[in-house]
Design a protein around this motif. Structure first.
Motif, PDB file in Angstrom:
ATOM      1  N   ALA A 272       0.831  -1.204   0.000  1.00 45.73           N
ATOM      2  CA  ALA A 272       0.000   0.000   0.000  1.00 45.73           C
ATOM      3  C   ALA A 272       0.864   1.252   0.000  1.00 45.73           C
ATOM      4  CB  ALA A 272      -0.937  -0.003   1.212  1.00 45.73           C
ATOM      5  N   THR A 273       1.970   1.211   0.734  1.00 42.12           N
ATOM      6  CA  THR A 273       2.871   2.360   0.799  1.00 42.12           C
ATOM      7  C   THR A 273       3.470   2.664  -0.565  1.00 42.12           C
ATOM      8  OG1 THR A 273       3.414   1.942   3.119  1.00 42.12           O
ATOM      9  CG2 THR A 273       4.988   3.253   1.852  1.00 42.12           C
ATOM     10  N   VAL A 274       3.875   1.608  -1.280  1.00 36.71           N
ATOM     11  CA  VAL A 274       4.455   1.795  -2.613  1.00 36.71           C
ATOM     12  C   VAL A 274       3.423   2.395  -3.558  1.00 36.71           C
ATOM     13  CG1 VAL A 274       5.393   0.621  -4.642  1.00 36.71           C
ATOM     14  CG2 VAL A 274       6.149  -0.049  -2.355  1.00 36.71           C
ATOM     15  N   ILE A 275       2.219   1.826  -3.574  1.00 38.09           N
ATOM     16  CA  ILE A 275       1.170   2.292  -4.489  1.00 38.09           C
ATOM     17  C   ILE A 275       0.824   3.747  -4.208  1.00 38.09           C
ATOM     18  CG2 ILE A 275      -1.243   1.981  -5.161  1.00 38.09           C
ATOM     19  CD1 ILE A 275      -0.794  -1.055  -4.529  1.00 38.09           C
ATOM     20  N   LEU A 276       0.589   4.071  -2.951  1.00 40.35           N
ATOM     21  CA  LEU A 276       0.253   5.443  -2.591  1.00 40.35           C
ATOM     22  C   LEU A 276       1.413   6.383  -2.877  1.00 40.35           C
ATOM     23  CD1 LEU A 276      -1.737   7.425  -1.321  1.00 40.35           C
ATOM     24  CD2 LEU A 276      -0.846   6.773   0.935  1.00 40.35           C
ATOM     25  N   GLY A 277       2.629   5.942  -2.588  1.00 36.16           N
ATOM     26  CA  GLY A 277       3.801   6.781  -2.797  1.00 36.16           C
ATOM     27  C   GLY A 277       4.008   7.137  -4.258  1.00 36.16           C
ATOM     28  N   VAL A 278       3.823   6.159  -5.147  1.00 35.75           N
ATOM     29  CA  VAL A 278       3.980   6.418  -6.584  1.00 35.75           C
ATOM     30  C   VAL A 278       2.939   7.426  -7.052  1.00 35.75           C
ATOM     31  CG1 VAL A 278       3.753   5.386  -8.884  1.00 35.75           C
ATOM     32  CG2 VAL A 278       5.046   4.201  -7.095  1.00 35.75           C
ATOM     33  N   LEU A 279       1.697   7.227  -6.634  1.00 30.70           N
ATOM     34  CA  LEU A 279       0.629   8.130  -7.058  1.00 30.70           C
ATOM     35  C   LEU A 279       0.862   9.547  -6.549  1.00 30.70           C
ATOM     36  CD1 LEU A 279      -1.986   8.369  -8.613  1.00 30.70           C
ATOM     37  CD2 LEU A 279      -3.222   7.734  -6.535  1.00 30.70           C
ATOM     38  N   LEU A 280       1.236   9.685  -5.285  1.00 37.26           N
ATOM     39  CA  LEU A 280       1.470  11.013  -4.713  1.00 37.26           C
ATOM     40  C   LEU A 280       2.646  11.707  -5.396  1.00 37.26           C
ATOM     41  CD1 LEU A 280       0.926  10.400  -0.881  1.00 37.26           C
ATOM     42  CD2 LEU A 280      -0.667  11.348  -2.552  1.00 37.26           C
ATOM     43  N   LYS A 281       3.653  10.936  -5.750  1.00 40.47           N
ATOM     44  CA  LYS A 281       4.817  11.510  -6.422  1.00 40.47           C
ATOM     45  C   LYS A 281       4.414  12.150  -7.743  1.00 40.47           C
ATOM     46  CE  LYS A 281       9.026  10.233  -8.917  1.00 40.47           C
ATOM     47  NZ  LYS A 281       9.947   9.137  -9.309  1.00 40.47           N
ATOM     48  N   TYR A 282       3.626  11.415  -8.539  1.00 41.66           N
ATOM     49  CA  TYR A 282       3.253  11.950  -9.842  1.00 41.66           C
ATOM     50  C   TYR A 282       2.224  13.066  -9.740  1.00 41.66           C
ATOM     51  CZ  TYR A 282       6.056   8.586 -12.362  1.00 41.66           C
ATOM     52  OH  TYR A 282       7.119   7.877 -12.868  1.00 41.66           O
ATOM     53  N   MET A 283       1.342  12.996  -8.766  1.00 44.77           N
ATOM     54  CA  MET A 283       0.408  14.103  -8.555  1.00 44.77           C
ATOM     55  C   MET A 283       1.165  15.379  -8.217  1.00 44.77           C
ATOM     56  SD  MET A 283      -2.670  12.220  -6.427  1.00 44.77           S
ATOM     57  CE  MET A 283      -3.619  13.713  -6.224  1.00 44.77           C
ATOM     58  N   ASP A 284       2.190  15.230  -7.388  1.00 45.02           N
ATOM     59  CA  ASP A 284       2.984  16.397  -6.991  1.00 45.02           C
ATOM     60  C   ASP A 284       3.757  16.955  -8.178  1.00 45.02           C
ATOM     61  OD1 ASP A 284       4.021  18.145  -4.802  1.00 45.02           O
ATOM     62  OD2 ASP A 284       5.931  17.240  -5.399  1.00 45.02           O
ATOM     63  N   LYS A 285       4.315  16.062  -9.017  1.00 43.05           N
ATOM     64  CA  LYS A 285       5.107  16.521 -10.155  1.00 43.05           C
ATOM     65  C   LYS A 285       4.226  17.148 -11.235  1.00 43.05           C
ATOM     66  CE  LYS A 285       8.632  14.181 -11.628  1.00 43.05           C
ATOM     67  NZ  LYS A 285       9.554  13.119 -12.109  1.00 43.05           N
ATOM     68  N   VAL A 286       3.110  16.498 -11.559  1.00 36.88           N
ATOM     69  CA  VAL A 286       2.275  16.965 -12.666  1.00 36.88           C
ATOM     70  C   VAL A 286       1.419  18.162 -12.265  1.00 36.88           C
ATOM     71  CG1 VAL A 286       0.432  16.344 -14.276  1.00 36.88           C
ATOM     72  CG2 VAL A 286       2.248  14.695 -13.762  1.00 36.88           C
ATOM     73  N   ILE A 287       0.665  18.021 -11.174  1.00 43.39           N
ATOM     74  CA  ILE A 287      -0.234  19.100 -10.760  1.00 43.39           C
ATOM     75  C   ILE A 287       0.524  20.167  -9.977  1.00 43.39           C
ATOM     76  CG2 ILE A 287      -2.352  19.687  -9.525  1.00 43.39           C
ATOM     77  CD1 ILE A 287      -2.719  17.927 -12.040  1.00 43.39           C
ATOM     78  N   GLY A 288       1.337  19.732  -9.022  1.00 43.78           N
ATOM     79  CA  GLY A 288       2.106  20.693  -8.241  1.00 43.78           C
ATOM     80  C   GLY A 288       3.079  21.472  -9.108  1.00 43.78           C
ATOM     81  N   GLY A 289       3.631  20.825 -10.144  1.00 43.65           N
ATOM     82  CA  GLY A 289       4.601  21.476 -11.011  1.00 43.65           C
ATOM     83  C   GLY A 289       4.023  22.608 -11.843  1.00 43.65           C
ATOM     84  N   LEU A 290       2.700  22.664 -11.975  1.00 41.54           N
ATOM     85  CA  LEU A 290       2.075  23.738 -12.750  1.00 41.54           C
ATOM     86  C   LEU A 290       2.336  25.107 -12.127  1.00 41.54           C
ATOM     87  CD1 LEU A 290      -1.353  22.077 -13.624  1.00 41.54           C
ATOM     88  CD2 LEU A 290       0.530  22.551 -15.201  1.00 41.54           C
ATOM     89  N   ALA A 291       2.652  25.123 -10.834  1.00 41.81           N
ATOM     90  CA  ALA A 291       2.929  26.394 -10.161  1.00 41.81           C
ATOM     91  C   ALA A 291       4.176  27.059 -10.731  1.00 41.81           C
ATOM     92  CB  ALA A 291       3.092  26.163  -8.660  1.00 41.81           C
ATOM     93  N   ASN A 292       5.028  26.281 -11.364  1.00 37.69           N
ATOM     94  CA  ASN A 292       6.257  26.818 -11.943  1.00 37.69           C
ATOM     95  C   ASN A 292       6.054  27.348 -13.359  1.00 37.69           C
ATOM     96  OD1 ASN A 292       7.711  25.972  -9.618  1.00 37.69           O
ATOM     97  ND2 ASN A 292       7.873  23.908 -10.469  1.00 37.69           N
ATOM     98  N   GLU A 293       4.865  27.184 -13.894  1.00 42.03           N
ATOM     99  CA  GLU A 293       4.555  27.675 -15.241  1.00 42.03           C
ATOM    100  C   GLU A 293       3.909  29.051 -15.137  1.00 42.03           C
ATOM    101  OE1 GLU A 293       5.393  25.957 -17.850  1.00 42.03           O
ATOM    102  OE2 GLU A 293       5.777  23.967 -16.971  1.00 42.03           O
ATOM    103  N   ASP A 294       4.155  29.872 -16.122  1.00 44.11           N
ATOM    104  CA  ASP A 294       3.585  31.227 -16.141  1.00 44.11           C
ATOM    105  C   ASP A 294       2.233  31.172 -16.841  1.00 44.11           C
ATOM    106  OD1 ASP A 294       3.250  33.945 -15.904  1.00 44.11           O
ATOM    107  OD2 ASP A 294       4.509  34.434 -17.634  1.00 44.11           O
ATOM    108  N   LEU A 295       1.218  30.731 -16.090  1.00 43.41           N
ATOM    109  CA  LEU A 295      -0.105  30.530 -16.669  1.00 43.41           C
ATOM    110  C   LEU A 295      -1.113  31.516 -16.092  1.00 43.41           C
ATOM    111  CD1 LEU A 295      -0.276  26.629 -16.464  1.00 43.41           C
ATOM    112  CD2 LEU A 295       0.121  27.984 -18.534  1.00 43.41           C
ATOM    113  N   ALA A 296      -1.943  32.059 -16.959  1.00 45.91           N
ATOM    114  CA  ALA A 296      -3.070  32.868 -16.503  1.00 45.91           C
ATOM    115  C   ALA A 296      -4.038  31.959 -15.753  1.00 45.91           C
ATOM    116  CB  ALA A 296      -3.753  33.516 -17.700  1.00 45.91           C
ATOM    117  N   PRO A 297      -4.856  32.510 -14.846  1.00 46.12           N
ATOM    118  CA  PRO A 297      -5.754  31.671 -14.040  1.00 46.12           C
ATOM    119  C   PRO A 297      -6.589  30.681 -14.843  1.00 46.12           C
ATOM    120  CG  PRO A 297      -5.740  33.879 -13.144  1.00 46.12           C
ATOM    121  CD  PRO A 297      -4.928  33.927 -14.411  1.00 46.12           C
TER     122      PRO A 297
END
Length: 259
Positions: free
Chosen positions: A103-128
């Protein structure tokens, strides 16, 4: 050719929010995915040879998804996993110490990619509006590609240890928090109109969850991933008081190329 359309086709994720642009940016399946799983988990395994470990990790985790869907993760035993994978008990223990490790591996992989894909959008210069578009389409593409991982973390949440449950819930709340902040920024800039950003963010999160929870229904109705993403995004814009020019725009907001 319309110069705006030409610019759109040349644009990369997250300006271009087609699934092709997403997959060109993020490699969330096949060899890249399983290499990432190995790198995250290798310090906890006895097997250090990637060529040996990666195929067996894939076999173990995919069998876990099948067993969890058929009988539930709580009811699943390592002996069930042994029968499903054909790997001996000793072999399984070389990769995982317990069900909780799985369970730790499965959750960890998912959280990692959520953070990279969705969290990484904060580094883009995007209008709201473009930020929200990339969030909606990015999340639904991840749900499409990583469907077994999302489904497991949502459906088996009650059977996970408390700490893991909290991490999964925090991830959902973080998605909503990002959306709330974007909506509030858009309101401050005079682009959005919304009385209850918190409720709207929760509604969007719930709509997106339907894609992996009720995927059979959309498949039956021949609804594509991009069609559903556009429906969720259009609904969001409607609740934000956005005009039809935005609502009917293609997956990337071509207006940002104007001028």
């Amino acid at each position: 050719m319309d110069p705006e359309s030409s610019n759109f086709e040349l644009a990369q994720w997250p300006v271009n929010t087609t699934i092709e642009a997403f997959k060109a940016k993020w490699h969330l399946e096949g060899e890249p995915l399983w290499n990432s799983v190995f790198e995250m988990h290798k310090n906890k395994m006895q097997i250090k040879n990637a060529n040996v470990a990666i195929p067996n990790l894939e076999k173990i985790l995919m069998a876990t998804f099948r067993l969890a869907n058929s009988k539930g993760f709580e009811a699943m035993s390592l002996r069930d996993l042994k029968r499903e994978t054909g790997i001996s008990m000793g072999g399984l223990y070389a990769y995982i110490g317990s069900k909780n490790d799985l369970a730790t591996v499965i959750l960890g992989v998912l959280l990692k990619y959520m953070d990279k894909v969705i969290g990484g959008l904060a580094n883009e210069d995007l209008a709201p509006v473009n930020y929200l578009r990339a969030m909606v389409f990015g999340e639904i593409y991840m749900m499409e590609i990583l469907n077994p991982w999302y489904y497991f973390c949502f459906m088996e949440l009650k059977g996970l240890p408390r700490e893991q449950q909290q991490k999964a819930m925090d991830a959902e709340l973080r998605f909503e928090s990002i959306a709330i902040n974007i909506i509030n920024n858009g309101i401050e800039e005079g682009q959005f109109s919304c009385e209850k950003p918190e409720l709207l963010a929760s509604q969007v999160a719930a709509q997106l969850q339907q894609w992996h929870l009720k995927h059979w229904k959309f498949k039956l109705r021949e609804v594509t991933t991009e069609e559903y993403g556009k429906f969720v995004f259009d609904s969001l814009l409607l609740n934000l008081g956005i005009d039809d020019m935005f609502k009917n725009a293609p997956s990337a907001d071509t207006r940002q190329f104007a001028g």
